[in-house]
Write an enzyme that holds these catalytic residues in place. Structure first.
Site, PDB file in Angstrom:
ATOM      1  N   HIS A 188     -39.368  -8.027 -57.038  1.00 61.78           N
ATOM      2  CA  HIS A 188     -40.342  -7.805 -55.966  1.00 61.78           C
ATOM      3  C   HIS A 188     -41.426  -8.888 -56.008  1.00 61.78           C
ATOM      4  O   HIS A 188     -41.750  -9.500 -54.996  1.00 61.78           O
ATOM      5  CB  HIS A 188     -40.970  -6.405 -56.107  1.00 61.78           C
ATOM      6  CG  HIS A 188     -42.244  -6.231 -55.341  1.00 61.78           C
ATOM      7  ND1 HIS A 188     -43.447  -6.740 -55.786  1.00 61.78           N
ATOM      8  CD2 HIS A 188     -42.506  -5.650 -54.158  1.00 61.78           C
ATOM      9  CE1 HIS A 188     -44.393  -6.474 -54.897  1.00 61.78           C
ATOM     10  NE2 HIS A 188     -43.843  -5.805 -53.899  1.00 61.78           N
ATOM     11  N   ASN A 189     -41.965  -9.126 -57.183  1.00 67.29           N
ATOM     12  CA  ASN A 189     -43.038 -10.120 -57.303  1.00 67.29           C
ATOM     13  C   ASN A 189     -42.528 -11.525 -57.009  1.00 67.29           C
ATOM     14  O   ASN A 189     -43.223 -12.322 -56.391  1.00 67.29           O
ATOM     15  CB  ASN A 189     -43.666 -10.073 -58.699  1.00 67.29           C
ATOM     16  CG  ASN A 189     -44.561  -8.873 -58.871  1.00 67.29           C
ATOM     17  OD1 ASN A 189     -44.369  -7.844 -58.231  1.00 67.29           O
ATOM     18  ND2 ASN A 189     -45.551  -8.979 -59.738  1.00 67.29           N
TER      19      ASN A 189
END
Ligand code: NBP
Length: 483
Positions: A188-189
């Protein structure tokens, strides 16, 4: 002795901890809190937690004693050594079956290690990604839990109640065993790095290349946010262009060196480990590294020449081309991220639910967007989808965008504006859609200098050949085909 009436404990009352506790309290859960520095806990209890069911404790012993069984203790302390320190302190106070949850940004191998260590002590460990920053923690973050599946039924109600919702569906579900939750948070990051870099490239082209001012950029991003690019990051970018202080656009005075905390780098390292071409996130990390060389760049800017060419096309058409380049590149970035998830899922035996992950990212987190709904639909329609690019919706979107995308990349090259993410996305697209790449030559070179052997198109796969290219080599082949 304190009566065990509290539902869950939270350790670490910095920005994330305080907000998540208030969120849990809003949803009717009784939260016991502790902070290493007791005054921080006291200020919280006498401040924003005043009048709530939240109770503060000055020692871990009292905190643990206040909890119903199985005890649920969540950590929101700084990632790294503090997590190990707190787990070590808790281990002697908890009983077999109790649950420790690490909600910080831990690196997934650490989570795997902690999960195994807790298991040996009869404790159940969950490592969960929590995304959305301060506001997400307060009003609904995206939550990505993994670890000991036996612990999930005991935390599911709390996590799904406090998480963001996409429609009626919670942006939180079980991700997988061991380090799976933190792995998904890491991806996600990484995707967040990619999205931000793409937006920055669009900014530089529009601002420097086309000479558009912040008011016009504000209008363009307002418009983009009402279409397929509708997302949190486009929305905040729109607001940033509109933000003034003392009549001055703040964006114009912010130093152009980007920081990073490491999750993008971890994604890149994992991609290399897994052999997956996650090129866009890699470029996004390197773009931050290049930005950080500010003093060097300032010196180089006075020495190194760029092209003479200036943009002289139709501005309105080109702005729409930039939108298409951004959208197409974003599709590539997510496709690459999902390729890595698929490989990691196989490698670590996690059995990740790809559509479920898209739903977890659909709301609450930094990359939340309308677009993730499309990804969810693609995996719902075909859970075994080879690659997102092959889902009909995305195949068509790329077809619709590609002419504009190519014009943007070639124009940027002509006028000397760096677009590492747009360019690598397009290079990946062209590479992925080629049935034949020049790796035949590469294999020939490897065989020439290192006898690494090659396979042939006219022979079955798995049969390896070596050629004595110079006539002076021997017949011994290397056993390191994959090096
Ligand atoms: P920080 O990452 O700034 O951590 C501060 C907290 O850790 C304080 O409560 C501090 O206690 C505690 N702590 C430290 Br430092 N060392 C400790 C130790 N040895 N033993 C016990 N406690 C210790 O807090 P945050 O920004 O709220 O983030 C918490 C976690 O959530 C981090 O892993 C972060 O990466 C992650 N995260 C943050 C965000 C965000 O937007 N901030 C978003 C998503 C995830 P003290 O008061 O006694 O110093």
């Amino acid at each position: 002795m304190t009566e065990p009436t509290m539902d869950i404990a939270l350790i670490g009352l910095a920005v994330m901890g305080q907000n998540l506790v208030l969120n849990m309290n809003d949803h009717g859960f009784k939260v016991a809190v502790y902070n290493r520095t007791t005054s921080v806990m006291e200020d919280f209890i006498n401040g924003s937690a005043k009048g709530t069911e939240i109770r503060g404790f000055a020692t871990l012993e009292e905190l643990v004693a206040s909890l119903k069984r199985p005890r649920r203790v969540m950590l929101l302390v700084q990632a790294g050594k503090p997590v190990d320190a707190v787990i070590a302190q808790l281990a002697s106070l908890l009983e077999p079956g109790d649950i420790i949850i690490d909600g910080g940004n831990s690196h997934f191998p650490d989570t795997q290690r902690r999960y195994e260590a807790c298991q040996e002590q009869g404790l159940r460990f969950i490592g969960t990604g929590v995304s959305g920053g301060e506001e997400g923690a307060r009003f609904g973050p995206s939550i990505m839990p993994g670890g000991d599946p036996e612990a999930w039924p005991f935390v599911k109600d709390i996590f799904q109640a406090v998480s963001a919702k996409a429609g009626d569906e919670p942006c939180c579900d079980w991700v997988g065993s061991g380090g799976a939750g933190h792995y998904v948070k890491m991806i996600h990051n990484g995707i967040e790095y990619g999205d931000m870099q793409l937006i920055c490239e669009a900014y530089q082209i529009l601002h420097e290349g086309l000479g558009l001012d912040n008011d016009r950029l504000h209008e363009i991003f307002t418009e983009w946010n009402s279409g397929e690019l509708d997302s949190y990051l486009i929305e905040i970018t729109r607001d940033i262009f509109g933000h003034r202080e003392d009549g001055q656009a703040l964006i114009d005075v912010i130093l152009d060196t980007a920081g990073q905390k490491g999750t993008g780098k971890w994604t890149g390292i994992s991609a290399l480990d897994m052999g997956m071409p996650v090129t866009l996130i890699g470029e996004a990390v390197f773009a931050r590294c290049l930005s950080a060389l500010k003093d060097e760049r300032v010196r180089a800017s006075k020495i190194l020449a760029g092209p003479e060419a200036r943009f002289d096309g139709d501005t309105a058409t080109f702005i729409d081309d930039v939108r298409k380049a951004l959208y197409a590149s974003k599709i590539i970035s997510y496709a690459q991220g999902y390729m890595l998830l698929r490989e990691a899922s196989k490698h670590y035996g996690w059995d990740l639910n790809f559509g479920g992950i898209a739903l977890m990212w659909r709301g609450g987190c930094i990359i939340r967007s309308v677009f993730l709904g499309r990804i969810k639909e693609a995996f719902d329609a075909n859970p075994d989808l080879d690659n997102l690019l092959l889902a009909p919706f995305f195949t068509q979107a790329l077809k619709d965008c590609q002419d504009g995308w190519r014009r943007v990349v070639s124009q940027a090259v002509q006028i000397g504006i760096p677009t590492p993410a747009f360019s690598t996305a397009l290079a990946f697209y062209d590479g992925y859609r080629h049935a034949r790449l020049p790796a035949n030559l590469l294999q020939a070179q490897r065989d020439y200098f290192g006898a690494h052997t090659y396979e042939r198109l006219d022979k079955p796969r798995g049969e390896f050949f070596h050629t004595n290219w110079t006539g002076t080599g021997g017949n011994v082949t290397s056993r390191t085909y994959n090096v």
